[in-house]
Motif scaffolding. Structure first.
Motif, PDB file in Angstrom:
ATOM      1  N   LYS A 157      65.710  68.063 -17.563  1.00  0.00           N
ATOM      2  CA  LYS A 157      65.335  67.889 -19.146  1.00  0.00           C
ATOM      3  C   LYS A 157      65.274  66.915 -19.941  1.00  0.00           C
ATOM      4  CE  LYS A 157      65.588  70.938 -23.110  1.00  0.00           C
ATOM      5  NZ  LYS A 157      66.222  72.372 -23.945  1.00  0.00           N
ATOM      6  N   LEU A 158      66.661  66.722 -19.222  1.00  0.00           N
ATOM      7  CA  LEU A 158      67.528  65.285 -20.402  1.00  0.00           C
ATOM      8  C   LEU A 158      66.099  63.769 -19.550  1.00  0.00           C
ATOM      9  CD1 LEU A 158      70.963  65.665 -20.240  1.00  0.00           C
ATOM     10  CD2 LEU A 158      69.818  65.746 -22.056  1.00  0.00           C
ATOM     11  N   ASP A 159      65.562  63.599 -18.291  1.00  0.00           N
ATOM     12  CA  ASP A 159      64.848  62.754 -18.027  1.00  0.00           C
ATOM     13  C   ASP A 159      63.375  62.342 -18.721  1.00  0.00           C
ATOM     14  OD1 ASP A 159      64.658  60.672 -16.066  1.00  0.00           O
ATOM     15  OD2 ASP A 159      63.960  61.571 -14.867  1.00  0.00           O
ATOM     16  N   ALA A 160      63.192  63.988 -19.015  1.00  0.00           N
ATOM     17  CA  ALA A 160      61.749  64.030 -19.479  1.00  0.00           C
ATOM     18  C   ALA A 160      61.958  63.745 -21.123  1.00  0.00           C
ATOM     19  CB  ALA A 160      61.174  65.712 -18.996  1.00  0.00           C
ATOM     20  N   ASP A 161      62.917  63.277 -21.494  1.00  0.00           N
ATOM     21  CA  ASP A 161      63.628  62.803 -23.091  1.00  0.00           C
ATOM     22  C   ASP A 161      62.956  61.321 -22.575  1.00  0.00           C
ATOM     23  OD1 ASP A 161      63.916  61.379 -24.990  1.00  0.00           O
ATOM     24  OD2 ASP A 161      65.764  63.122 -25.695  1.00  0.00           O
ATOM     25  N   PRO A 162      62.286  60.462 -22.723  1.00  0.00           N
ATOM     26  CA  PRO A 162      61.700  59.304 -22.403  1.00  0.00           C
ATOM     27  C   PRO A 162      62.556  58.254 -23.201  1.00  0.00           C
ATOM     28  CG  PRO A 162      60.399  60.028 -23.994  1.00  0.00           C
ATOM     29  CD  PRO A 162      60.450  60.928 -23.925  1.00  0.00           C
ATOM     30  N   ARG A 163      63.316  58.607 -23.548  1.00  0.00           N
ATOM     31  CA  ARG A 163      64.674  57.569 -24.059  1.00  0.00           C
ATOM     32  C   ARG A 163      65.821  57.537 -23.440  1.00  0.00           C
ATOM     33  NH1 ARG A 163      67.139  60.556 -29.921  1.00  0.00           N
ATOM     34  NH2 ARG A 163      67.041  62.539 -27.858  1.00  0.00           N
ATOM     35  N   PHE A 164      65.874  58.481 -22.897  1.00  0.00           N
ATOM     36  CA  PHE A 164      66.969  58.792 -21.904  1.00  0.00           C
ATOM     37  C   PHE A 164      66.878  57.223 -20.317  1.00  0.00           C
ATOM     38  CE2 PHE A 164      68.955  62.396 -22.972  1.00  0.00           C
ATOM     39  CZ  PHE A 164      69.842  62.166 -23.168  1.00  0.00           C
ATOM     40  N   ARG A 165      65.529  56.759 -19.842  1.00  0.00           N
ATOM     41  CA  ARG A 165      65.018  55.759 -19.249  1.00  0.00           C
ATOM     42  C   ARG A 165      65.126  54.435 -19.735  1.00  0.00           C
ATOM     43  NH1 ARG A 165      60.825  57.898 -13.978  1.00  0.00           N
ATOM     44  NH2 ARG A 165      61.976  59.882 -14.038  1.00  0.00           N
ATOM     45  N   LYS A 166      64.596  54.501 -20.806  1.00  0.00           N
ATOM     46  CA  LYS A 166      64.916  52.979 -21.677  1.00  0.00           C
ATOM     47  C   LYS A 166      66.003  52.843 -21.514  1.00  0.00           C
ATOM     48  CE  LYS A 166      62.584  51.433 -25.823  1.00  0.00           C
ATOM     49  NZ  LYS A 166      61.730  51.603 -27.526  1.00  0.00           N
ATOM     50  N   ILE A 167      66.650  53.601 -22.763  1.00  0.00           N
ATOM     51  CA  ILE A 167      68.341  53.016 -22.860  1.00  0.00           C
ATOM     52  C   ILE A 167      68.993  52.361 -21.790  1.00  0.00           C
ATOM     53  CG2 ILE A 167      70.256  53.769 -24.501  1.00  0.00           C
ATOM     54  CD1 ILE A 167      68.588  54.905 -25.765  1.00  0.00           C
ATOM     55  N   THR A 168      69.329  53.736 -21.263  1.00  0.00           N
ATOM     56  CA  THR A 168      69.783  53.580 -19.918  1.00  0.00           C
ATOM     57  C   THR A 168      69.556  52.960 -18.318  1.00  0.00           C
ATOM     58  OG1 THR A 168      69.169  55.461 -18.301  1.00  0.00           O
ATOM     59  CG2 THR A 168      70.766  55.376 -20.647  1.00  0.00           C
ATOM     60  N   GLY A 169      68.278  52.592 -18.677  1.00  0.00           N
ATOM     61  CA  GLY A 169      67.151  52.387 -17.374  1.00  0.00           C
ATOM     62  C   GLY A 169      67.654  52.957 -16.335  1.00  0.00           C
ATOM     63  N   ASN A 170      67.746  54.184 -16.242  1.00  0.00           N
ATOM     64  CA  ASN A 170      68.075  55.202 -14.705  1.00  0.00           C
ATOM     65  C   ASN A 170      67.341  56.445 -15.202  1.00  0.00           C
ATOM     66  OD1 ASN A 170      70.119  53.583 -12.881  1.00  0.00           O
ATOM     67  ND2 ASN A 170      70.673  52.942 -15.191  1.00  0.00           N
ATOM     68  N   ILE A 171      67.188  57.254 -14.285  1.00  0.00           N
ATOM     69  CA  ILE A 171      66.189  58.173 -14.069  1.00  0.00           C
ATOM     70  C   ILE A 171      68.238  59.168 -14.687  1.00  0.00           C
ATOM     71  CG2 ILE A 171      66.608  60.433 -12.732  1.00  0.00           C
ATOM     72  CD1 ILE A 171      64.224  58.095 -10.827  1.00  0.00           C
ATOM     73  N   VAL A 172      67.735  60.589 -14.914  1.00  0.00           N
ATOM     74  CA  VAL A 172      69.216  60.414 -15.202  1.00  0.00           C
ATOM     75  C   VAL A 172      69.855  61.858 -14.226  1.00  0.00           C
ATOM     76  CG1 VAL A 172      69.946  62.474 -16.922  1.00  0.00           C
ATOM     77  CG2 VAL A 172      68.959  60.971 -17.787  1.00  0.00           C
ATOM     78  N   PHE A 173      70.303  61.187 -13.047  1.00  0.00           N
ATOM     79  CA  PHE A 173      70.037  62.486 -12.077  1.00  0.00           C
ATOM     80  C   PHE A 173      70.962  63.088 -11.894  1.00  0.00           C
ATOM     81  CE2 PHE A 173      69.194  58.063 -10.803  1.00  0.00           C
ATOM     82  CZ  PHE A 173      67.974  58.269  -9.142  1.00  0.00           C
ATOM     83  N   PRO A 174      70.821  64.604 -11.045  1.00  0.00           N
ATOM     84  CA  PRO A 174      72.171  65.466 -11.538  1.00  0.00           C
ATOM     85  C   PRO A 174      73.905  65.430 -11.545  1.00  0.00           C
ATOM     86  CG  PRO A 174      70.004  66.618 -10.176  1.00  0.00           C
ATOM     87  CD  PRO A 174      69.875  64.647 -10.538  1.00  0.00           C
ATOM     88  N   GLY A 175      73.993  63.840 -10.211  1.00  0.00           N
ATOM     89  CA  GLY A 175      75.655  64.237 -10.047  1.00  0.00           C
ATOM     90  C   GLY A 175      75.596  63.378 -11.420  1.00  0.00           C
ATOM     91  N   PHE A 176      74.979  62.733 -12.648  1.00  0.00           N
ATOM     92  CA  PHE A 176      75.362  61.597 -13.775  1.00  0.00           C
ATOM     93  C   PHE A 176      75.804  62.875 -14.580  1.00  0.00           C
ATOM     94  CE2 PHE A 176      72.211  57.641 -13.994  1.00  0.00           C
ATOM     95  CZ  PHE A 176      73.227  57.777 -12.407  1.00  0.00           C
TER      96      PHE A 176
END
Length: 483
Positions: free
Chosen positions: A109-128
């Motif tokens: 759900k967080l990874d579907a929010d485009p802000r996360f990849r844009k700002i962090t440069g990473n997929i939001v992995f479950p381990g994060f």
């Protein structure tokens, strides 16, 4: 003297070095992992302190005079863990570790929010860390409501050592809350998980001082007051500091509990679609990329438990010469996988088993499967714009020459073995302690060790490995639908 403390998954290591970076001695404290449900992985932070006390206590017993001369302490730690504290700094629940995949739905759900990849440069992995907090809010709301501080594992040790709520860039880059290019917390991403910046620690570079050793501990360990505690690093960045993998073009392969293919970069080069991690390095104005597999030596340890044979005995049965793959294939997805699949639900598999599949055949398949997982990471790094010419091997699994031959042949690049010495995360942490205490030049301190041996790809089985890798690649999509 300078002290490195490395909080790993299986233990805490304390390493003492002198001003010439000669290792004086080390101590260790063991840790266990609790797995109360499938996909869960937890530890009690109180056990980290106990293990750290044991490790430093062992050093004091053997090298008390040298320990008393410590001027700087550096920290390294397992990344991504969610250590939740209340307003009195009391732990609210067991720490949810890096290899815990319960928050896969929240991560998606967080990874579907485009802000996360844009700002962090990473997929939001479950381990994060961020999706773990979302999971806690959804499943343990009473705990979430009491959260005053979210700390990473090594930074909980820092709190015990110094009384400070502080972190640094390399570890914080693995939370999914850091603006990795700007090297600062993103209030926007914290708000997306209903947190505020005041609930996460203040940030420094890994080479900077982040507190001083508390008088109580200094007295107990025979040290002077005011010992500097460096920002430190996440375990992989700390290992890179220990290996001298700090300049662009340098890379290492780590065969530990998890597996890492790590490349240092002089600039920020994100490509989240490749499932490569793009994080800040522990040194200022430096970044790194890495492909991560969740079960490297853990795969062989699992087979060791099943067969009742020590892992070293299993690889010893394979002999010295690298064998062509047998047709038995192993996918090392015992707790899901990160690079390149970002799949928390997938699980490991043996394929191609027959009556003739002996214990040695299974061991060979496990070794090859992990090597092919590194090949997947190499391809992902290539897609992210990083080419590897050679790598240096570190980690417990690197003691197996057979495994290193398999990795060199799978990657088709040389694998360097460093000269005898301890160049891992604890050594890197000690280096960071030295830099912070002496205001030293990080690049003059973090030099690479001499190479004792280079393992070249084995041309005799190169084609067989290439065919086996294609078979390996075809298995994931075949089992994904039934996993």
């Amino acid at each position: 003297m300078y002290l490195g403390l490395d909080l790993g998954t299986s233990g805490v290591k304390a390493l003492l070095i002198d001003g010439d970076q000669k290792v004086i001695g080390s101590g260790h404290g063991d840790l266990d992992v609790s797995r109360p449900h499938s996909g869960w992985s937890e530890q009690d932070p109180a056990d980290w302190i106990r293990a750290a006390e044991e490790a430093v206590g062992e050093l004091k017993a053997q090298h008390g005079v040298e320990l008393a001369a410590v001027k700087g302490i550096g920290l390294s730690g397992q990344m991504h863990g969610a250590t939740l504290l209340d307003e009195r700094d009391q732990v609210l629940r067991p720490c949810i570790l890096w290899n815990d995949t319960r928050s896969h739905a929240e991560a998606a759900k967080l990874d579907a929010d485009p802000r996360f990849r844009k700002i962090t440069g990473n997929i939001v992995f479950p381990g994060f860390t961020a999706p773990k907090l979302a999971w806690v809010k959804n499943n343990e709301p009473a705990v979430f409501d009491k959260v005053r501080w979210v700390l990473l594992p090594k930074d909980y040790l820092r709190l015990w050592l110094t009384g400070e709520h502080m972190s640094e860039m390399s570890d914080s880059a693995g939370t999914a809350w850091l603006d990795v290019a700007a090297r600062k917390w993103s209030q926007e991403l914290l708000a997306a998980t209903d947190l505020e910046e005041q609930q996460v620690p203040s940030l420094v570079e890994g080479t900077e001082q982040a507190g001083s050793l508390r008088s109580e501990l200094a007295s107990r360990w025979g040290m002077n007051d005011g010992v500097a505690v460096a920002g430190g690093a996440g375990d992989n960045a700390a290992s890179a500091c220990g290996m001298g993998t700090v300049r662009p073009g340098h890379a290492f392969v780590s065969l530990g509990t998890s597996g890492v293919l790590f490349a240092a970069n002089g600039s920020y080069l994100p490509n989240p679609e490749s499932a490569v991690h793009t994080f800040c390095h522990a040194l200022p104005n430096a970044w790194h990329q890495m492909g991560v597999i969740l079960s490297a030596t853990d795969s062989l340890n699992w087979l060791s438990e099943i067969t009742g044979k020590e892992a070293s005995d299993l690889t010893g049965e394979l002999g010295e010469a690298l064998k062509a793959p047998t047709g038995v294939t192993f996918l090392p997805y015992l707790s899901g996988e990160r690079t390149p699949h970002n799949d928390a639900a997938i699980r490991g598999v043996f394929a191609g088993l027959g009556h003739e599949s002996s214990r040695a055949v299974l061991t060979q398949a496990v070794v090859e499967g992990v090597a092919f997982a590194f090949r997947d990471s190499q391809h992902a790094l290539h897609q992210a714009g990083t080419e590897l010419g050679r790598v240096t091997a570190i980690g417990g699994g690197s003691r197996s020459r057979y495994w290193l031959k398999a990795i060199a042949t799978a990657l088709q690049i040389p694998v360097d073995i460093p000269a005898d010495g301890d160049f891992g995360a604890a050594f890197g942490a000690a280096r960071l302690g030295l830099i912070a205490a002496e205001n030293a030049d990080p690049y003059e301190v973090c030099i690479a060790p001499a190479t004792a041996e280079t393992i070249e790809p084995d041309a005799k089985v190169g084609d067989a490995y290439a065919h086996a890798y294609e078979r390996y690649r075809a298995l994931y999509p075949a089992i994904k639908g039934v996993s």
